[in-house]
Design a protein around this motif. Structure first.
Motif, mmCIF file in Angstrom:
data_model
loop_
_atom_site.group_PDB
_atom_site.id
_atom_site.type_symbol
_atom_site.label_atom_id
_atom_site.label_comp_id
_atom_site.label_asym_id
_atom_site.label_seq_id
_atom_site.Cartn_x
_atom_site.Cartn_y
_atom_site.Cartn_z
ATOM 1 N N GLN A 79 10.326 -4.377 15.936
ATOM 2 C CA GLN A 79 10.170 -5.492 16.872
ATOM 3 C C GLN A 79 11.090 -5.397 18.095
ATOM 4 O O GLN A 79 10.833 -6.014 19.111
ATOM 5 C CB GLN A 79 10.439 -6.821 16.156
ATOM 6 N N GLY A 80 12.182 -4.661 17.972
ATOM 7 C CA GLY A 80 13.127 -4.535 19.078
ATOM 8 C C GLY A 80 14.127 -3.440 18.774
ATOM 9 O O GLY A 80 14.103 -2.832 17.697
ATOM 10 N N SER A 81 15.023 -3.185 19.736
ATOM 11 C CA SER A 81 15.949 -2.058 19.599
ATOM 12 C C SER A 81 17.285 -2.440 18.990
ATOM 13 O O SER A 81 18.056 -1.573 18.584
ATOM 14 C CB SER A 81 16.180 -1.411 20.963
ATOM 15 N N ILE A 82 17.581 -3.741 18.931
ATOM 16 C CA ILE A 82 18.847 -4.190 18.350
ATOM 17 C C ILE A 82 18.566 -5.219 17.267
ATOM 18 O O ILE A 82 17.531 -5.898 17.283
ATOM 19 C CB ILE A 82 19.801 -4.779 19.409
ATOM 20 N N ARG A 83 19.486 -5.340 16.336
ATOM 21 C CA ARG A 83 19.282 -6.148 15.148
ATOM 22 C C ARG A 83 18.953 -7.605 15.480
ATOM 23 O O ARG A 83 17.993 -8.176 14.938
ATOM 24 C CB ARG A 83 20.526 -6.084 14.257
ATOM 25 N N GLU A 84 19.732 -8.213 16.363
ATOM 26 C CA GLU A 84 19.572 -9.649 16.608
ATOM 27 C C GLU A 84 18.190 -9.963 17.174
ATOM 28 O O GLU A 84 17.500 -10.888 16.699
ATOM 29 C CB GLU A 84 20.657 -10.137 17.574
ATOM 30 N N ARG A 85 17.774 -9.235 18.196
ATOM 31 C CA ARG A 85 16.467 -9.502 18.797
ATOM 32 C C ARG A 85 15.336 -9.150 17.832
ATOM 33 O O ARG A 85 14.347 -9.872 17.721
ATOM 34 C CB ARG A 85 16.313 -8.689 20.084
ATOM 35 N N SER A 86 15.484 -8.054 17.152
ATOM 36 C CA SER A 86 14.447 -7.631 16.209
ATOM 37 C C SER A 86 14.238 -8.676 15.117
ATOM 38 O O SER A 86 13.097 -9.059 14.816
ATOM 39 C CB SER A 86 14.830 -6.283 15.591
ATOM 40 N N ASP A 87 15.330 -9.135 14.529
ATOM 41 C CA ASP A 87 15.220 -10.116 13.449
ATOM 42 C C ASP A 87 14.671 -11.450 13.961
ATOM 43 O O ASP A 87 13.926 -12.141 13.264
ATOM 44 C CB ASP A 87 16.576 -10.323 12.773
ATOM 45 N N GLU A 88 15.046 -11.792 15.179
ATOM 46 C CA GLU A 88 14.534 -13.028 15.772
ATOM 47 C C GLU A 88 13.018 -12.960 15.937
ATOM 48 O O GLU A 88 12.298 -13.916 15.609
ATOM 49 C CB GLU A 88 15.191 -13.254 17.132
ATOM 50 N N LEU A 89 12.521 -11.830 16.423
ATOM 51 C CA LEU A 89 11.085 -11.685 16.646
ATOM 52 C C LEU A 89 10.314 -11.534 15.338
ATOM 53 O O LEU A 89 9.152 -11.930 15.250
ATOM 54 C CB LEU A 89 10.824 -10.478 17.551
ATOM 55 N N ALA A 90 10.954 -10.962 14.332
ATOM 56 C CA ALA A 90 10.299 -10.803 13.029
ATOM 57 C C ALA A 90 10.337 -12.084 12.207
ATOM 58 O O ALA A 90 9.557 -12.236 11.260
ATOM 59 C CB ALA A 90 10.961 -9.675 12.248
ATOM 60 N N GLY A 91 11.252 -12.970 12.564
ATOM 61 C CA GLY A 91 11.411 -14.178 11.777
ATOM 62 C C GLY A 91 11.987 -13.902 10.402
ATOM 63 O O GLY A 91 11.799 -14.675 9.462
ATOM 64 N N ALA A 92 12.717 -12.797 10.273
ATOM 65 C CA ALA A 92 13.309 -12.393 8.993
ATOM 66 C C ALA A 92 14.398 -11.360 9.267
ATOM 67 O O ALA A 92 14.411 -10.703 10.313
ATOM 68 C CB ALA A 92 12.253 -11.799 8.063
ATOM 69 N N ARG A 93 15.297 -11.208 8.325
ATOM 70 C CA ARG A 93 16.321 -10.173 8.435
ATOM 71 C C ARG A 93 15.700 -8.846 8.030
ATOM 72 O O ARG A 93 15.758 -8.436 6.873
ATOM 73 C CB ARG A 93 17.520 -10.524 7.553
ATOM 74 N N ALA A 94 15.110 -8.181 9.008
ATOM 75 C CA ALA A 94 14.282 -7.015 8.716
ATOM 76 C C ALA A 94 14.819 -5.718 9.297
ATOM 77 O O ALA A 94 14.464 -4.639 8.813
ATOM 78 C CB ALA A 94 12.868 -7.260 9.255
ATOM 79 N N PHE A 95 15.649 -5.784 10.328
ATOM 80 C CA PHE A 95 16.032 -4.588 11.079
ATOM 81 C C PHE A 95 16.674 -3.528 10.184
ATOM 82 O O PHE A 95 16.298 -2.354 10.230
ATOM 83 C CB PHE A 95 16.984 -4.973 12.214
ATOM 84 N N ASP A 96 17.635 -3.927 9.377
ATOM 85 C CA ASP A 96 18.316 -2.949 8.529
ATOM 86 C C ASP A 96 17.370 -2.340 7.497
ATOM 87 O O ASP A 96 17.495 -1.165 7.137
ATOM 88 C CB ASP A 96 19.515 -3.600 7.826
ATOM 89 N N HIS A 97 16.413 -3.146 7.018
ATOM 90 C CA HIS A 97 15.421 -2.620 6.076
ATOM 91 C C HIS A 97 14.566 -1.538 6.744
ATOM 92 O O HIS A 97 14.190 -0.548 6.106
ATOM 93 C CB HIS A 97 14.522 -3.747 5.572
ATOM 94 N N LYS A 98 14.273 -1.724 8.027
ATOM 95 C CA LYS A 98 13.464 -0.748 8.746
ATOM 96 C C LYS A 98 14.223 0.563 8.932
ATOM 97 O O LYS A 98 13.643 1.650 8.815
ATOM 98 C CB LYS A 98 13.007 -1.329 10.084
ATOM 99 N N LEU A 99 15.510 0.464 9.230
ATOM 100 C CA LEU A 99 16.324 1.674 9.347
ATOM 101 C C LEU A 99 16.341 2.431 8.022
ATOM 102 O O LEU A 99 16.193 3.663 7.990
ATOM 103 C CB LEU A 99 17.747 1.320 9.765
ATOM 104 N N ALA A 100 16.518 1.699 6.925
ATOM 105 C CA ALA A 100 16.538 2.334 5.610
ATOM 106 C C ALA A 100 15.180 2.932 5.263
ATOM 107 O O ALA A 100 15.094 4.035 4.689
ATOM 108 C CB ALA A 100 16.954 1.317 4.548
ATOM 109 N N ALA A 101 14.112 2.228 5.619
ATOM 110 C CA ALA A 101 12.768 2.737 5.340
ATOM 111 C C ALA A 101 12.508 4.017 6.116
ATOM 112 O O ALA A 101 11.952 4.986 5.583
ATOM 113 C CB ALA A 101 11.721 1.684 5.688
ATOM 114 N N ALA A 102 12.902 4.037 7.389
ATOM 115 C CA ALA A 102 12.703 5.234 8.206
ATOM 116 C C ALA A 102 13.451 6.419 7.616
ATOM 117 O O ALA A 102 12.924 7.540 7.553
ATOM 118 C CB ALA A 102 13.157 4.971 9.640
ATOM 119 N N ALA A 103 14.692 6.183 7.163
ATOM 120 C CA ALA A 103 15.480 7.263 6.562
ATOM 121 C C ALA A 103 14.799 7.786 5.295
ATOM 122 O O ALA A 103 14.761 9.007 5.052
ATOM 123 C CB ALA A 103 16.888 6.766 6.250
#
Length: 354
Positions: free
Chosen positions: A114-138
């Motif tokens: 949803q975005g390039s940084i955690r705060e904006r990404s999580d805001e747009l996703a409506g969930a704490r998702a950014f770190d999960h996406k990094l882990a999924a990509a890895a």
């Protein structure tokens, strides 16, 4: 006209999703869990699709990881000889779970961001998702699978475009799709809050061009334009009912993922009609195939073989007539409908998907 077999199936296994993205193009009224196709139903759909000619199966949603039968569906599609792609938010995609899917034949993963940084990404996703996406990509890269990163662009993240490209590089993405929002379903409700400005789009072009030149041979970058701002519509689905079909969670079969938006279209279901009959003979799939349905100016336009008259769903949503020339086209007699949208003042807040 001669109808050729489809190449791809988008299997929307569920509308359930852990995210609440305001640009979601799924219908406003989502299919409930108890109305979803069963495992046996989906196995039959996959078999019928392969018999029909489908070579690529895209397992999507909602979030397909919420279906406990996902491994069985992956295994069956793979056993049929299909290339199996998972379209996911990444939430719930652990290394162990991914390993099980790979063992069953999963060949590719498309991960959303949803975005390039955690705060904006999580805001747009409506969930704490950014770190999960990094882990999924890895996990995806560790498993040796090709990774596509899909990012929907709009007014609230266009300023992060350079950072999004850098994020894709950090993730090791093989393909990056930067797709400006398509205004169907829930996204249409938020159109005035999501529509990018002309200035944002002008700034995006050189950023994308530079990245394509720099990353050529390393990462494919696909940029899907914001067609409200363009002089001509995009070639939607390469023609209606031409290459792909979508099966919704309840079994409704769609010529394109947004076709349920056309309320005047009578749609068929795999619950009561074989998939081949729907593809070749149904009213919905034949409604806008070829050129016979076209009215002027499309009927005699020199671009009709390039953009196929534009998007039928968009034409219906903007004019009430699915056979009308897509109003984003500068040659459309109803282009003023789009121009009026572009002159509206922006709305400050988005309505998050419930």
């Amino acid at each position: 006209m001669d109808v050729t077999p489809p190449l791809g199936l988008l299997a929307e296994l569920t509308h359930r999703c852990p995210l609440h993205c305001p640009y979601c193009s799924n219908p406003v009224e989502l299919t409930k869990r108890d109305a979803e196709l069963s495992t046996a139903d989906w196995l039959s759909v996959l078999s019928q699709a392969r018999e029909l000619g489908v070579l690529q199966v895209h397992l999507s949603g909602g979030e397909p990881l919420l279906r406990p039968d996902l491994p069985e569906l992956v295994a069956h599609a793979s056993s049929l000889g299909c290339y199996v792609n998972l379209v996911t938010s990444g939430l719930g995609l652990t290394s162990a779970r991914l390993s099980g899917l790979v063992e069953r034949g999963l060949a590719h993963v498309q991960l959303s961001a949803q975005g390039s940084i955690r705060e904006r990404s999580d805001e747009l996703a409506g969930a704490r998702a950014f770190d999960h996406k990094l882990a999924a990509a890895a996990a995806i890269k560790a498993a040796g699978l090709p990774l596509s990163l899909n990012v929907v662009l709009h007014r609230r993240n266009h300023d992060q475009l350079a950072g999004i490209i850098e994020l894709a590089e950090r993730m090791g993405a093989d393909r990056l799709e930067l797709a400006n929002t398509q205004y169907y379903g829930w996204a249409l409700r938020n159109r005035d809050a999501l529509m990018p400005t002309a200035e944002q789009l002008a700034a995006a072009e050189p950023i994308v061009r530079a990245a394509v030149a720099r990353l050529g041979g390393t990462m494919e970058i696909v940029y899907v334009v914001a067609d409200y701002h363009e002089p001509y519509p995009k070639p939607c689905m390469y023609g209606w009912g031409a290459r792909q079909l979508t099966v919704a969670p309840d079994g409704t079969v769609l010529p394109c993922p947004a076709a349920s938006a056309i309320s005047t279209l009578r749609l068929s279901s795999v619950r009561d009609t074989p998939l081949a009959d729907i593809w070749y003979r149904s009213e919905s799939f034949n409604a806008y195939r070829g050129e016979d349905w076209m009215t002027e100016p499309c009927r005699t336009c020199d671009r009709r073989g390039l953009d196929f008259g534009g998007c039928r769903c968009q034409a219906f949503l903007l004019t009430g007539d699915a056979a009308a020339t897509d109003p984003v086209c500068s040659r459309s007699p109803q282009r003023e409908v789009v121009d009026l949208v572009l002159t509206r003042p922006p709305v400050a807040d988005v309505v998050m998907r419930g």
